[in-house]
Design an enzyme around this catalytic site. Sequence first.
Site, PDB file in Angstrom:
ATOM      1  CG  ASN A 250      -4.895  -1.690  40.279  1.00  0.00           C
ATOM      2  OD1 ASN A 250      -4.885  -2.213  41.397  1.00  0.00           O
ATOM      3  ND2 ASN A 250      -6.006  -1.301  39.687  1.00  0.00           N
TER       4      ASN A 250
ATOM      5  NE  ARG B 132     -15.015  -7.002  45.277  1.00  0.00           N
ATOM      6  CZ  ARG B 132     -15.563  -7.472  44.163  1.00  0.00           C
ATOM      7  NH1 ARG B 132     -14.820  -8.084  43.260  1.00  0.00           N
ATOM      8  NH2 ARG B 132     -16.856  -7.355  43.956  1.00  0.00           N
TER       9      ARG B 132
ATOM     10  CG  HIS C  69      -9.280  -5.398  32.885  1.00  0.00           C
ATOM     11  ND1 HIS C  69      -9.835  -5.001  34.074  1.00  0.00           N
ATOM     12  CD2 HIS C  69      -9.529  -6.710  32.780  1.00  0.00           C
ATOM     13  CE1 HIS C  69     -10.431  -6.027  34.649  1.00  0.00           C
ATOM     14  NE2 HIS C  69     -10.251  -7.078  33.881  1.00  0.00           N
TER      15      HIS C  69
ATOM     16  CD  GLU D 149      -8.839   1.418  38.457  1.00  0.00           C
ATOM     17  OE1 GLU D 149      -9.488   0.495  38.959  1.00  0.00           O
ATOM     18  OE2 GLU D 149      -7.864   1.223  37.725  1.00  0.00           O
TER      19      GLU D 149
ATOM     20  NE  ARG E 177     -15.213  -4.060  43.229  1.00  0.00           N
ATOM     21  CZ  ARG E 177     -15.309  -4.404  41.943  1.00  0.00           C
ATOM     22  NH1 ARG E 177     -14.241  -4.446  41.172  1.00  0.00           N
ATOM     23  NH2 ARG E 177     -16.478  -4.736  41.431  1.00  0.00           N
TER      24      ARG E 177
ATOM     25  CG  HIS F 148     -11.612  -0.115  41.737  1.00  0.00           C
ATOM     26  ND1 HIS F 148     -12.086  -1.043  40.841  1.00  0.00           N
ATOM     27  CD2 HIS F 148     -12.696   0.619  42.102  1.00  0.00           C
ATOM     28  CE1 HIS F 148     -13.387  -0.882  40.666  1.00  0.00           C
ATOM     29  NE2 HIS F 148     -13.781   0.125  41.435  1.00  0.00           N
TER      30      HIS F 148
ATOM     31  CD  GLU G 184      -7.401   2.406  32.517  1.00  0.00           C
ATOM     32  OE1 GLU G 184      -7.285   3.363  33.309  1.00  0.00           O
ATOM     33  OE2 GLU G 184      -7.189   1.226  32.841  1.00  0.00           O
TER      34      GLU G 184
ATOM     35  CB  THR H 150     -13.589  -3.462  36.286  1.00  0.00           C
ATOM     36  OG1 THR H 150     -13.112  -3.060  37.563  1.00  0.00           O
ATOM     37  CG2 THR H 150     -14.545  -2.428  35.742  1.00  0.00           C
TER      38      THR H 150
ATOM     39  CG  HIS I 268      -5.450  -7.872  43.026  1.00  0.00           C
ATOM     40  ND1 HIS I 268      -6.725  -8.013  43.526  1.00  0.00           N
ATOM     41  CD2 HIS I 268      -5.583  -7.645  41.704  1.00  0.00           C
ATOM     42  CE1 HIS I 268      -7.593  -7.889  42.540  1.00  0.00           C
ATOM     43  NE2 HIS I 268      -6.929  -7.662  41.415  1.00  0.00           N
TER      44      HIS I 268
HETATM   45  N1  PXP Z   1      -7.652  -0.307  34.779  1.00  0.00           N
HETATM   46  C1  PXP Z   1      -8.886  -0.372  35.326  1.00  0.00           C
HETATM   47  C2  PXP Z   1      -9.836   0.748  35.038  1.00  0.00           C
HETATM   48  C3  PXP Z   1      -9.258  -1.429  36.157  1.00  0.00           C
HETATM   49  O1  PXP Z   1     -10.491  -1.469  36.689  1.00  0.00           O
HETATM   50  C4  PXP Z   1      -8.306  -2.434  36.447  1.00  0.00           C
HETATM   51  C5  PXP Z   1      -8.669  -3.563  37.367  1.00  0.00           C
HETATM   52  O2  PXP Z   1      -8.897  -3.070  38.637  1.00  0.00           O
HETATM   53  C6  PXP Z   1      -7.021  -2.318  35.878  1.00  0.00           C
HETATM   54  C7  PXP Z   1      -6.740  -1.258  35.022  1.00  0.00           C
HETATM   55  C8  PXP Z   1      -5.942  -3.304  36.158  1.00  0.00           C
HETATM   56  O3  PXP Z   1      -6.289  -4.559  35.654  1.00  0.00           O
HETATM   57  P1  PXP Z   1      -5.369  -5.796  35.973  1.00  0.00           P
HETATM   58  O4  PXP Z   1      -5.391  -6.013  37.457  1.00  0.00           O
HETATM   59  O5  PXP Z   1      -6.009  -6.906  35.198  1.00  0.00           O
HETATM   60  O6  PXP Z   1      -3.987  -5.465  35.495  1.00  0.00           O
END
Ligand code: PXP
Length: 240
Positions: free
Chosen positions: A7, A49, A191, A70, A45, A43, A151, A101, A10
């Site tokens: 992901n 952001r 997550h 996402e 959003r 994601h 998930e 999330t 960030h």
């Molecule tokens: N999976 C989903 C559905 C999420 O919303 C997120 C956070 O955006 C993640 C995985 C990844 O989480 P993390 O950044 O804590 O690894």
Amino acid sequence: MPTLGVNIDHVATVRQARHTTEPDPVWAAAMAELGGADQITVHLREDRRHIQDRDVRVLRQTVNVRLNMECACLDEMLKISCDLKPDQVCLVPEKREEITTEGGLDVMANHSRVSDSIKRLHDSGIVVSLFIDPDKHQIARAKELDADAIELHTGIYAATRGIEAIQQQIRILTESCEFGIEQGLRVHAGHGLTYTNVLPVARIVGMEELNIGHSIVSRAIFVGFQQAVREMKQICKLVD
Ligand code: PXP
């Protein structure tokens, strides 16, 4: 061994801190692929952001592995998804005031909205995953709503301290994974997963995909994106 979805939200968070053009999540995706990512996850959003519309459009053209988008069950997001056709859409809950999330999608309470969203995405040929808590009622309902995958939200596991309590969370995730597979669903997790807590989740039998963001992006600051992804992939390989 589960596949690794990286992901890159960030990376965009850092860029948006200055509303400039760097660092570019598109570059991060390329580096993640070189490091062994099986999938790129973003994601989009509602408040934009971090990931922007331009990012998902360019990623759709440049990502060579699977692209997992996402998004919330919002008309705007469903239109973008159906137009873009990522390999998979993971439907997530979204609250404007949250930092990330916070919980899984409540598929019991939002039954018709989720069901309509799944239908629209399926009509466009997109595989649909639902980000839900590891709860049998939610899993059974996900199946009824015709999701392809779930998930499992690992946030509680990630925040739990103490060996016994952590083992209990792994039991919950394991039983949820078994139940999901029994229902005919593919099971993913994500997550709060990090280099130190990912292995017990990766080892759950039948776990097909992990989506990991914050920890990889954090490590990438020190060792580079490609290397950070390579290290996470190496931990996932310990399962074999
Ligand atoms: N999976 C989903 C559905 C999420 O919303 C997120 C956070 O955006 C993640 C995985 C990844 O989480 P993390 O950044 O804590 O690894």
